[in-house]
Design a protein around this motif. Sequence first.
Motif, PDB file in Angstrom:
ATOM      1  N   MET A 140     -22.623 -15.393   0.167  1.00 16.84           N
ATOM      2  CA  MET A 140     -21.862 -16.156  -0.811  1.00 16.84           C
ATOM      3  C   MET A 140     -20.905 -17.069  -0.061  1.00 16.84           C
ATOM      4  N   PRO A 141     -20.549 -18.197  -0.645  1.00 20.93           N
ATOM      5  CA  PRO A 141     -19.552 -19.035   0.026  1.00 20.93           C
ATOM      6  C   PRO A 141     -18.206 -18.322   0.051  1.00 20.93           C
ATOM      7  N   PRO A 142     -17.392 -18.566   1.053  1.00 19.36           N
ATOM      8  CA  PRO A 142     -16.112 -17.875   1.157  1.00 19.36           C
ATOM      9  C   PRO A 142     -15.192 -18.257   0.010  1.00 19.36           C
ATOM     10  N   MET A 143     -14.210 -17.407  -0.263  1.00 19.04           N
ATOM     11  CA  MET A 143     -13.377 -17.616  -1.443  1.00 19.04           C
ATOM     12  C   MET A 143     -12.365 -18.730  -1.260  1.00 19.04           C
ATOM     13  N   ILE A 144     -12.060 -19.037  -0.014  1.00 19.22           N
ATOM     14  CA  ILE A 144     -11.142 -20.153   0.204  1.00 19.22           C
ATOM     15  C   ILE A 144     -11.999 -21.394   0.379  1.00 19.22           C
ATOM     16  N   THR A 145     -11.899 -22.353  -0.549  1.00 18.20           N
ATOM     17  CA  THR A 145     -12.762 -23.536  -0.453  1.00 18.20           C
ATOM     18  C   THR A 145     -12.238 -24.463   0.621  1.00 18.20           C
ATOM     19  N   LYS A 146     -13.073 -24.651   1.637  1.00 21.93           N
ATOM     20  CA  LYS A 146     -12.715 -25.607   2.673  1.00 21.93           C
ATOM     21  C   LYS A 146     -13.374 -26.942   2.389  1.00 21.93           C
ATOM     22  N   PRO A 147     -12.805 -28.028   2.895  1.00 23.61           N
ATOM     23  CA  PRO A 147     -13.489 -29.318   2.725  1.00 23.61           C
ATOM     24  C   PRO A 147     -14.838 -29.295   3.442  1.00 23.61           C
ATOM     25  N   ASP A 148     -15.845 -29.859   2.804  1.00 19.72           N
ATOM     26  CA  ASP A 148     -17.186 -29.820   3.359  1.00 19.72           C
ATOM     27  C   ASP A 148     -17.407 -31.027   4.261  1.00 19.72           C
ATOM     28  N   GLU A 149     -17.208 -30.823   5.570  1.00 22.62           N
ATOM     29  CA  GLU A 149     -17.265 -31.964   6.483  1.00 22.62           C
ATOM     30  C   GLU A 149     -18.648 -32.526   6.648  1.00 22.62           C
ATOM     31  N   SER A 150     -19.662 -31.784   6.229  1.00 22.86           N
ATOM     32  CA  SER A 150     -21.008 -32.274   6.504  1.00 22.86           C
ATOM     33  C   SER A 150     -21.573 -33.059   5.339  1.00 22.86           C
ATOM     34  N   ARG A 151     -20.767 -33.289   4.295  1.00 19.04           N
ATOM     35  CA  ARG A 151     -21.310 -34.042   3.164  1.00 19.04           C
ATOM     36  C   ARG A 151     -21.556 -35.488   3.566  1.00 19.04           C
ATOM     37  N   PRO A 152     -22.710 -36.025   3.238  1.00 12.98           N
ATOM     38  CA  PRO A 152     -23.015 -37.399   3.658  1.00 12.98           C
ATOM     39  C   PRO A 152     -22.225 -38.419   2.855  1.00 12.98           C
ATOM     40  N   VAL A 153     -21.858 -39.514   3.523  1.00  8.80           N
ATOM     41  CA  VAL A 153     -21.170 -40.607   2.858  1.00  8.80           C
ATOM     42  C   VAL A 153     -21.803 -41.910   3.318  1.00  8.80           C
ATOM     43  N   PHE A 154     -21.677 -42.932   2.484  1.00 17.61           N
ATOM     44  CA  PHE A 154     -22.136 -44.262   2.863  1.00 17.61           C
ATOM     45  C   PHE A 154     -20.997 -44.969   3.583  1.00 17.61           C
ATOM     46  N   VAL A 155     -21.248 -45.404   4.790  1.00 21.02           N
ATOM     47  CA  VAL A 155     -20.192 -46.094   5.531  1.00 21.02           C
ATOM     48  C   VAL A 155     -20.584 -47.538   5.764  1.00 21.02           C
ATOM     49  N   HIS A 156     -19.550 -48.356   5.852  1.00 18.88           N
ATOM     50  CA  HIS A 156     -19.746 -49.763   6.144  1.00 18.88           C
ATOM     51  C   HIS A 156     -18.841 -50.108   7.311  1.00 18.88           C
ATOM     52  N   HIS A 181     -27.014 -35.647  -1.979  1.00 19.31           N
ATOM     53  CA  HIS A 181     -27.418 -34.259  -2.166  1.00 19.31           C
ATOM     54  C   HIS A 181     -28.566 -33.899  -1.227  1.00 19.31           C
ATOM     55  N   ALA A 182     -29.555 -34.792  -1.125  1.00 21.47           N
ATOM     56  CA  ALA A 182     -30.733 -34.509  -0.300  1.00 21.47           C
ATOM     57  C   ALA A 182     -30.356 -34.360   1.158  1.00 21.47           C
ATOM     58  N   MET A 183     -29.557 -35.292   1.643  1.00 26.76           N
ATOM     59  CA  MET A 183     -29.184 -35.211   3.047  1.00 26.76           C
ATOM     60  C   MET A 183     -28.318 -33.990   3.311  1.00 26.76           C
ATOM     61  N   GLY A 184     -27.479 -33.624   2.340  1.00 25.14           N
ATOM     62  CA  GLY A 184     -26.657 -32.444   2.517  1.00 25.14           C
ATOM     63  C   GLY A 184     -27.508 -31.199   2.675  1.00 25.14           C
ATOM     64  N   ILE A 185     -28.543 -31.084   1.841  1.00 24.97           N
ATOM     65  CA  ILE A 185     -29.405 -29.906   1.925  1.00 24.97           C
ATOM     66  C   ILE A 185     -30.153 -29.891   3.247  1.00 24.97           C
ATOM     67  N   LEU A 186     -30.647 -31.063   3.674  1.00 23.29           N
ATOM     68  CA  LEU A 186     -31.355 -31.105   4.952  1.00 23.29           C
ATOM     69  C   LEU A 186     -30.437 -30.707   6.100  1.00 23.29           C
ATOM     70  N   THR A 187     -29.176 -31.153   6.036  1.00 26.14           N
ATOM     71  CA  THR A 187     -28.224 -30.779   7.084  1.00 26.14           C
ATOM     72  C   THR A 187     -28.017 -29.276   7.105  1.00 26.14           C
ATOM     73  N   HIS A 188     -27.837 -28.688   5.919  1.00 20.97           N
ATOM     74  CA  HIS A 188     -27.641 -27.236   5.871  1.00 20.97           C
ATOM     75  C   HIS A 188     -28.850 -26.500   6.401  1.00 20.97           C
ATOM     76  N   LEU A 189     -30.040 -26.956   6.013  1.00 21.98           N
ATOM     77  CA  LEU A 189     -31.246 -26.279   6.463  1.00 21.98           C
ATOM     78  C   LEU A 189     -31.335 -26.316   7.973  1.00 21.98           C
ATOM     79  N   HIS A 190     -31.023 -27.487   8.523  1.00 20.25           N
ATOM     80  CA  HIS A 190     -31.137 -27.584   9.980  1.00 20.25           C
ATOM     81  C   HIS A 190     -30.100 -26.714  10.663  1.00 20.25           C
ATOM     82  N   ARG A 191     -28.912 -26.682  10.056  1.00 18.88           N
ATOM     83  CA  ARG A 191     -27.860 -25.891  10.687  1.00 18.88           C
ATOM     84  C   ARG A 191     -28.209 -24.419  10.664  1.00 18.88           C
ATOM     85  N   ASP A 192     -28.741 -23.960   9.511  1.00 20.52           N
ATOM     86  CA  ASP A 192     -29.131 -22.546   9.434  1.00 20.52           C
ATOM     87  C   ASP A 192     -30.252 -22.247  10.369  1.00 20.52           C
ATOM     88  N   ALA A 193     -31.217 -23.175  10.478  1.00 21.13           N
ATOM     89  CA  ALA A 193     -32.358 -22.954  11.363  1.00 21.13           C
ATOM     90  C   ALA A 193     -31.894 -22.855  12.795  1.00 21.13           C
TER      91      ALA A 193
END
Lengths: 275, 190
Positions: free
Chosen positions: A216-232, B172-184
Motif C-alpha cells: 500500500m502507499p505510505p500514509m504520509i503523502t509525499k510529492p510524486d517526483e516521477s510524474r511526467p510534465v510537459f516542459v518548454h 498517466h501512461a508515462m507515469g505507469i511505465l516509469t513505475h514499472l521500470h523502477r519496480d523491475a
Amino acid sequence: MSRSSVSAMDWEAQFKADTSTSIRSGKNGKSRTGALALDSDNEDQDITMASASESNSARARPVSVAPELYIQEDESPLSQLTKHWMNERHAPDILPAQEELLASLLDHIRRQSDAVQLLRGEPSASEEEHIRIMLVQMEVERVKFIVRSYVRTRLFKIEKFARFIMTDATIQTRITTAERAHASRHAHLTDRHFHNSVLQSLPETQSHLDDTPIFMPPMITKPDESRPVFVHALRDCPPIRFHEDLTLEMKHGHISLMPFSFIEQLLLRGYVELI
Amino acid sequence: MSLPQSLRTSVTPPELELIASQQLIEIIPLIAIEKTAFISGAFGPLQPPRKAQIPLWMAINLKLKKKCHIVAPEWLSVEFLQSRLDEEINEPGFSKLPFRYAEVSKLLLDVQVTFAPDDIQSTDKIRYLLKDLREARQAKSREGLDQINRGELSLSNLCSMEINEIRPFFVHAMGILTHLHRDASAEDQP
C-alpha cells in the motif's frame, strides 16, 4: 501576397519588432510579447548570466546554493506571475513561493482600484472616461483571478502534503511562514480527527498514522517526483541525463514530456517552464 | 477543496484563453483614448486612424463596443493556413504554428461572427482549415503514443491546446511505465 509566404518564425519576429516601436512608457521598455512569443528570436534579449562552464557544473549543484535565476529582460510582473501560476499548476511538488512578486502585484491592484474609485466619484460625462474605467476594472479582475488561482493551487498542495511538510526541512524553505503555520494546524487537526473518530478504538499497534504497510502507499503523502510534465525550454539548456544510454540537450523552444525529477533544477533556475 | 477536482490535473480551455488573450494585437481605433496605465503596462494613446498595439482582451472588448477594428494577425489567413495544412499532410512531424493559435483564432473568429464581420475575410473557410489542421495534428499525436517510454518524449511544434488535450493520458501512461521500470530494476538488484 509576398507577406503570406513568410514563415511562422518570421511573423513572430516581425510581431515583436512592431510592438517594440509602439508607444509605451512602462518600466520594461522592450516588447512584452517577447516573453509570450515562444519561438521568437530572443538572443538579443537573453541575459548571459550563465557562462558555459557554469552551466555544465550547475546541474550537479545542490539546492542549498542560491541558484542563478534566468529572467527574460522584458517580462512584466504579470507575465512572470502567469508563468509561475502555470508552473505551479503542473508541477507535482510545491515550488518556491513568489512573495515579493505577489506583494507587488497586490499592491498594484489596490492602487488601480483606488484610482478607479476616485474617478468614479467625479461626474465624468465623457465616454472615453467610462471606457478607460471599464478596461482598468476588467484588467484588475483578470489579475485577481490569476492571483487567486495561484494561491489556491499552492494551498491545495500544502493541505495535501501537510504531514509531509511537518517532517521535511527542504520543502519548508519553499513555503511562506503563513503557509507553514497553516500546514501545521491542518496536520494537527486531521490527526486529531482521525484519532478521535477511529484510531483510539483500534489496538495499539494499528492506531498510529506513520506505519508503512506492505503493498500500500505510505500514509504520509509525499510529492510524486516521477510524474511526467510537459516542459518548454526558454533557452539552451545543459544536457540532462536520464539513464545510462539517454541524454537530452534542449535548445531554445524545445517542447518535451519527461518526469518532473529530471527538470526540477532547471525549473528552479528559470531555464524551462511547464506548459 | 481549495482546487476543484477538474482543475487538479489539467488546465481548462478558458484558462488557456485567458493566458492567450494577454498577447498584443494590432487594432485601428475608432475612438480617441489617452495613455492609460494598466497593470501589464501603459497603453495608448489611441488616436484614430493610427494603428495601435493593445492586448487581445482589450481589443475584443473594444470591438464588441464597436470602438475599433481588429487587424487580423498574418497567420490567420486562408493562404497561410492552407500552406500549413498541405505541409501537415505531406510531411511527418508537426508544422510550425503559433503556439496559441487555437485560442487566439477562436477568440477572434467568435467576435467576427457575432459582430461586424468585416475584419477577417472568409471566416468560414478559415474555420474549415483550422478544423482540418486540428484533425491532422491529432492523428499525428496519436501515432506519437507509440514512442512513450520511461525517459522522455520530444514533441516539437505542438501547440498549447493540443498539449492540453493529450496531457491526461500521456502523463498517466508515462507515469505507469516509469513505475514499472523502477519496480523491475528494484527487483533485479538483490
